[in-house]
Structure formats: structure tokens, C-alpha cells
Design a protein around this motif. Structure first.
Motif: not given
Length: 248
Positions: A121-127, A129-138, A215-216, A222-229
């Protein structure tokens, strides 16, 4: 279709035309190809100089959202999240793999695949979050081309006005040509200011609002995936996603 965008654009254009006619002018006076080329061409060129072509083309492609915005229906998505959670706890996370074919959303596919692969779960969240950040920036960089265009357009209008006055001053010996130069000068200013405030700025603001909803939605996923994992209780998962539903 977004009725508000259609009505708003119609009212804006109609107000300009009706106002011109009420002042005793004609539509032909507003149709100045030289002014149009200077304002629109100069604005597009300035924006292209500011960003790369990929960002520019994506920003232009996003324009369709003004009239046909992407769907952000959270209730069906929340039902899918609950189904993923039930399937994962009851049948095991590997049973989520067939569900990958049920969606064409790349972020959902990525999240489910990470869960299936047994990513901690911590690694999943990190990955994610990076993808979400890149998506949001672009996405934000792409939307900013409209905001930038709104800043350049009035300046291009002034530039067109100066060119029109230069042309008018050059024809002082022929009074019949002075009017054409002055018309180009004032119409160029109208094009620049009108384009910026009646179209470009509203487009930028609306796209930013639509992007905020996306984004929302991804933050909720993201929260749901971490919770399921993490194998959290279904009630905990529902409390997480309920918070997003309240503010949607």
C-alpha cells in the motif's frame, strides 16, 4: 451538451452585433480580415512560443469540453469501488484482473493492476501520487494556453490598431483611404479585447473547473485503491469515498 456554454457564447456574440446595429453601424464594419489576421495569428504565434507543441495541441483538444464536458458521475464509480473491495476480500485480489477490461480509464487500470500485482500500500500510494501529480501538471499547463492567449490578444489588438493608424497616416493625401485604415485600427482593438474577455478567459476558467473535478475523482480513486490494497474494512472505505461525494 453544456447548455450554459452555448447560451453564454450566443449572448456574448449577439450583444456585440446588436450593439453595433443599435449604434447605426453595419456588420461589414466589424469584418476586417487584416485585423483578424493580426490579432488571431499574433496570439497563436505568441502562445506557441511559450509552450511546446504537445502541450498546445492538448490544450486545443480540451476546447471540446466547453460544449461537451467529460462525465464525472461519482455514484456509478463509487458502486464500482465497492464491488472491487468486495471481490478483493471475498475472492482474493487476483480476481480483480478480469475487471480491468471493464474500463478504458488508464488511471483505474493502473490502480487495479498495482493491487493485483501485490504492490505494498505505501508503494502503491507513492506511485499513484506521482502519476496524479504529473497528470495534474500537464493538464494545468495545457489549460494555461487559453489564459496566456487572453493576455496576448489585447496586446495584438493594440498592435493591429497601430498598424491601422500607420496605414491611415500614409494615405493622408487620399482621403478616401483614410477611413479604411482607421476602421482596421479600431476593429483590431475590438477583436483583441473582445476575444480575450468574451472567449479566452471564460474558456480558461471553465476548463480549470472541469479539470478540478477530474483531479478530485482521481484523488478519491487513489484513496480507494490504497484502502483495498490494505484490506481495510468496507465501512472504512465507504467513509473515505463518502467525504468526496459530499463535496462533489
Amino acid at each position: 451538451m453544456d447548455i450554459a456554454s452555448i447560451i453564454g457564447l450566443t449572448i456574448a456574440i449577439s450583444s456585440i452585433i446588436i450593439g453595433q446595429l443599435l449604434h447605426g453601424g453595419s456588420l461589414e464594419m466589424l469584418l476586417q480580415p487584416a485585423a483578424f489576421v493580426i490579432v488571431v495569428g499574433g496570439t497563436v504565434g505568441a502562445v506557441l512560443l511559450q509552450v511546446n507543441i504537445h502541450t498546445f495541441l492538448h490544450g486545443v483538444k480540451m476546447l471540446r469540453w466547453i460544449f461537451r464536458p467529460p462525465k464525472h458521475e461519482l455514484l456509478p464509480l463509487i458502486e464500482d469501488i465497492k464491488r472491487w473491495s468486495i471481490t478483493g476480500k471475498r475472492d482474493g485480489l487476483m480476481k480483480l484482473e478480469p475487471l480491468l477490461e471493464e474500463t478504458d480509464d488508464l488511471f483505474i487500470q493502473r490502480g487495479l493492476q498495482l493491487i493485483i500485482d501485490g504492490t505494498p500500500p505505501p508503494k502503491l500510494k507513492e506511485i499513484l501520487e506521482i502519476e496524479l501529480s504529473n497528470f495534474e501538471r500537464f493538464e494545468r499547463q495545457s489549460i494555461k494556453i487559453w489564459e496566456a492567449a487572453a493576455g496576448y490578444a489585447p496586446t495584438m489588438g493594440i498592435l493591429g490598431a497601430v498598424f491601422g493608424l500607420i496605414h491611415a497616416m500614409g494615405t493622408l493625401g487620399d482621403p478616401s483611404k483614410i477611413g479604411g485604415g482607421i476602421a482596421i485600427a479600431f476593429v483590431a482593438t475590438v477583436y483583441g479585447v473582445g476575444l480575450a474577455n468574451l472567449f479566452l478567459l471564460p474558456v480558461s476558467n471553465k476548463l480549470r473547473s472541469i479539470n478540478g473535478l477530474e483531479i478530485s475523482k482521481r484523488e478519491m480513486l487513489l484513496d480507494a485503491f490504497v484502502s483495498i490494497a490494505s484490506g481495510e474494512n468496507r465501512r472504512v472505505l465507504e467513509d473515505h469515498i463518502a467525504a468526496y461525494l459530499k463535496h462533489s
